[in-house]
Write an enzyme that holds these catalytic residues in place. Structure first.
Site, mmCIF file in Angstrom:
data_model
loop_
_atom_site.group_PDB
_atom_site.id
_atom_site.type_symbol
_atom_site.label_atom_id
_atom_site.label_comp_id
_atom_site.label_asym_id
_atom_site.label_seq_id
_atom_site.Cartn_x
_atom_site.Cartn_y
_atom_site.Cartn_z
ATOM 1 N N ASN A 68 46.700 35.844 31.863
ATOM 2 C CA ASN A 68 45.501 36.270 32.608
ATOM 3 C C ASN A 68 44.254 36.249 31.725
ATOM 4 O OD1 ASN A 68 46.724 36.654 35.041
ATOM 5 N ND2 ASN A 68 46.723 38.891 34.975
ATOM 6 N N ARG A 73 48.991 28.563 41.537
ATOM 7 C CA ARG A 73 49.310 29.824 40.875
ATOM 8 C C ARG A 73 49.748 30.839 41.937
ATOM 9 N NH1 ARG A 73 48.279 28.514 35.973
ATOM 10 N NH2 ARG A 73 46.466 27.261 35.461
ATOM 11 N N GLU A 124 52.348 37.513 31.191
ATOM 12 C CA GLU A 124 51.394 37.563 32.308
ATOM 13 C C GLU A 124 50.030 38.095 31.855
ATOM 14 O OE1 GLU A 124 52.014 36.140 34.984
ATOM 15 O OE2 GLU A 124 54.197 36.006 34.993
#
Lengths: 112, 150
Positions: free
Chosen positions: B52, B105, B48
């Site tokens: 990002n 998302r 993650e």
């Protein structure tokens, strides 16, 4: 990561192998949408029995297809989620939106 | 604080490297007493943070550089994921579930990081980049790896 896409009746069967992350997500999204259009599929079953990893990018692909199919009155089901991956699915809220089945046959029956 | 091990890795901000990052950290962390469930959760958190950096820090451009570093000390794993991208204008908002504008998302990146790690600390500055620190503790036993001093 790899995937097989087949059709059974009105349902698209998407079997996902390996790791479903950002890198895999773009390809999977494009291919699944292409098959939905070309095959005229109304429902989707995601067979995740051979999935080894998923993060929010992979979950986003499933959620996006769920929204798309649901808006058109179709159904989505998921089968065979490995225990190591189930916690991510639960935190994401996907388990409250989409029916989960331990076996593929039950998942397919639920959308047929 | 006794340092058991440390690593640093730099890679381009292309999506292929998300897998590289999580596998590298999992291998690094497997030298101490994390169980398999812990390692899976660490992999999700790293995935993650790196995703990002690529998606938001560099807006999907593969030409940026992501720096991944990890440090094992007594009972604690610290991971840092840093980019020199655009930074986050509203960090509080970014950390809320479902914050993203893209319907594809989930906006759950920080939710997963917080769920799976003991502590998540974020430094960010618009125009300079973002650094995410992920901390997870592990039980220390007599045989859970050698220190750097041994």
């Amino acid at each position: 990561m790899g995937y097989e896409i087949n059709k059974e009746g009105d349902a698209l069967i998407v079997k996902v192998y390996g790791e479903f992350d950002l890198h895999a997500a773009d390809y999977a999204r494009r291919d699944i949408d292409k098959y939905i259009r070309s095959q005229g599929a109304k429902h989707i079953v995601f067979d995740l029995g051979d999935l080894t990893f998923i993060d929010s990018s992979g979950l986003g692909v499933i959620l996006g297809r769920y929204r798309h199919i649901s808006e058109k009155g179709g159904r989505v089901a998921i089968s065979g989620v490995p225990p190591t991956i189930l916690k991510v699915m639960e935190i994401s809220g996907l388990t409250r939106l989409i029916p989960f089945y331990t076996d593929f046959a039950s998942a397919l029956q639920s959308v047929s | 604080m006794k340092i058991r091990n440390r690593m640093k890795l730099e890679f381009m901000s292309c999506s292929e490297n998300v897998g590289l990052a999580r596998v590298a950290v999992a291998a690094f962390a497997s030298g101490v007493d994390f169980n398999l469930s812990d390692l899976e959760e660490i992999k999700v958190a790293v995935s993650e943070a790196v995703s990002n950096a690529i998606i938001h820090g560099y807006e999907g451009a593969a030409t940026g550089v992501v720096t991944l570093s990890a440090l094992l000390s007594d009972g604690s794993l610290e991971i840092e994921v840093e980019d020199a991208g655009q930074g986050i204008a509203d960090l509080e908002q970014a950390m809320l579930p479902g914050n993203g504008s893209d319907p594809e998302r989930l906006g759950l990146g920080f939710v997963f990081m917080k769920s799976f790690m003991d502590d998540v600390d974020v430094w960010t500055e618009v125009g300079r980049g973002t650094r995410v620190k992920l901390i997870k503790s592990f039980p220390v036993s007599e045989n859970s790896g050698k220190t750097a001093e041994n």
